[in-house]
Design a protein around this motif. Structure first.
Motif, PDB file in Angstrom:
ATOM      1  N   TYR A  10       0.841  -1.200   0.000  1.00 52.39           N
ATOM      2  CA  TYR A  10       0.000   0.000   0.000  1.00 52.39           C
ATOM      3  C   TYR A  10       0.881   1.257   0.000  1.00 52.39           C
TER       4      TYR A  10
ATOM      5  N   TYR B 255      -4.514   3.966 -11.598  1.00 54.15           N
ATOM      6  CA  TYR B 255      -5.555   4.080 -10.577  1.00 54.15           C
ATOM      7  C   TYR B 255      -6.559   5.163 -10.952  1.00 54.15           C
TER       8      TYR B 255
ATOM      9  N   THR C 138      -0.123  -0.985  -5.029  1.00 56.72           N
ATOM     10  CA  THR C 138      -1.376  -0.491  -5.586  1.00 56.72           C
ATOM     11  C   THR C 138      -2.128   0.367  -4.584  1.00 56.72           C
ATOM     12  N   TYR C 139      -2.680   1.463  -5.076  1.00 58.16           N
ATOM     13  CA  TYR C 139      -3.528   2.329  -4.262  1.00 58.16           C
ATOM     14  C   TYR C 139      -4.883   1.679  -4.010  1.00 58.16           C
TER      15      TYR C 139
ATOM     16  N   SER D 208      -0.163   5.764 -10.201  1.00 52.32           N
ATOM     17  CA  SER D 208      -1.264   6.702  -9.966  1.00 52.32           C
ATOM     18  C   SER D 208      -2.150   6.892 -11.184  1.00 52.32           C
TER      19      SER D 208
ATOM     20  N   LEU E 162       1.715   5.147   0.486  1.00 58.36           N
ATOM     21  CA  LEU E 162       1.137   6.193   1.320  1.00 58.36           C
ATOM     22  C   LEU E 162       2.010   7.447   1.304  1.00 58.36           C
TER      23      LEU E 162
ATOM     24  N   MET F  95      -6.552  11.641  -7.321  1.00 59.16           N
ATOM     25  CA  MET F  95      -6.540  10.238  -6.920  1.00 59.16           C
ATOM     26  C   MET F  95      -7.660  10.005  -5.906  1.00 59.16           C
TER      27      MET F  95
ATOM     28  N   GLN G 286      -7.547   8.720  -2.014  1.00 61.06           N
ATOM     29  CA  GLN G 286      -6.179   8.758  -1.509  1.00 61.06           C
ATOM     30  C   GLN G 286      -5.918  10.106  -0.842  1.00 61.06           C
TER      31      GLN G 286
END
Length: 349
Positions: free
Chosen positions: A46, A302, A337-338, A299, A48, A63, A66
């Motif tokens: 993940y 996503y 992955t987000y 990004s 961050l 995003m 997020q």
């Protein structure tokens, strides 16, 4: 009787109708039983973003879902991720102050070392990966020291604006040791600087951190899919782009050369970035090397899935999980992955 036997033998030997692959697709239970690739929480890392301050959970416009976190809210987010079974996070820091050499990255009290210590105090079992690059920390937005007239590193025979490779290796090693001292489990160099794995391995080993792993962004392309990340990390280059050190999207053989160099320098894990546009590179890397492999669903991947879903053009859970499955099918042991938290929830139904 002989005629019937002959006809039966002809049917059995023919590809059709004797072979009917659809038999194994008839029900959901049958499909589940013969499924070749199965996603689990253990597949996900993940990413961050952490910044100074308190009680910050700032949405990232490009995003959806997020955020930029302060250390306190980051710890809450990581506890939530841990409760879902996600085993690892990768941290990107947004410092209070930036300078030409990105000194906050090497500061023991900088934003990422501070975050690492807080995570390890609160969730010690969480694997913390430190993205090791300087683009978020430099005032010019490039991934190392830039050749600038008047600077102590200035090299007259190199072009102005050129990223100085070996000077950058020195600060990569220094920052890696600082992050390891803070408690990072894995250092992940991402700048595509020649010799970065060897320099970091040497710096870690000589300082007593030979147990710390290196996950190399071994084939990182100069991709257009990074746009939302530069918004999230507040790190767009202030001049030019990063094509002088990140890879040309047209090149495959060069990627295998880069990967081979990182293996020789001591990388423990190998990564391809971005993921979906470069699944052929991921598959080639998986076929050639036995080291654990990772791919970064970046990004832009996503964001475009979210944008299409917001317009009603696709089913977000279905398409996100399909894209993650394709990455694992191509050879990734780990996927940055987000979607990590959402994907676990979708998989759990």
């Amino acid at each position: 009787m002989d005629t019937l036997k002959k006809t039966s033998q002809q049917a059995i030997s023919a590809a059709y109708p004797a072979m009917r692959p659809r038999r194994l697709r008839r029900t959901e239970t049958l499909r589940r039983m013969v499924r070749e690739i199965i996603l689990t929480p253990d597949d996900f890392i993940y990413p961050l973003f952490v910044r100074p301050g308190k009680d910050i959970r700032k949405p990232i416009a490009s995003m959806p879902g997020q955020y930029q976190f302060s250390v306190d809210t980051l710890v809450t987010e990581i506890k939530d991720a841990a409760s879902l079974g996600i085993p690892a996070v990768v941290l990107f820091g947004i410092p209070d102050e930036k300078d030409a050499c990105g000194h906050d990255n090497s500061n023991p009290n900088g934003i990422v070392p501070t975050a690492i210590r807080a995570i390890k105090d609160a969730v010690p079992e969480m694997i913390v990966i430190s993205d090791m690059c300087f683009c978020e920390y430099t005032n010019h937005g490039h991934c190392g020291i830039i050749n600038t007239p008047g600077d102590t590193h200035y090299t007259p025979n190199l072009p102005e604006g050129y990223l100085l490779n070996d000077a950058t290796l020195d600060i990569l090693g220094e920052a890696s040791v600082v992050h390891a001292q803070a408690g990072a489990d894995i250092i992940a160099p991402s700048g595509m600087i020649d010799g970065m794995v060897g320099a970091i391995r040497g710096a870690l080993d000589v300082n007593g951190f030979d147990h710390i792993s290196i996950m190399s962004y071994a084939a990182k392309y100069a991709s257009g899919f990074y746009g939302p990340f530069r918004d999230a990390a507040e790190s767009p280059p202030q001049f030019g782009d990063r094509s002088q050190y990140q890879m040309d999207p047209a090149n495959k053989r060069e990627a295998l050369k880069e990967i081979a160099l990182d293996v020789a320098e001591g990388a423990d894990m190998l990564m391809v970035k971005p993921a979906m546009p470069y699944l052929d590179i991921l598959a080639a890397m998986r076929a050639e090397y036995d080291l654990p492999t990772a791919a970064y669903q970046v990004s832009g991947e996503y964001a475009m899935l979210h944008a299409a879903a917001a317009n009603g053009w696709l089913d977000l859970p279905r398409c996100a999980l399909e894209s993650l499955t394709s990455i694992k099918r191509a050879g990734a042991d780990m996927i940055l992955t987000y979607f990590a938290k959402d994907a676990v929830r979708w998989l759990n139904g």
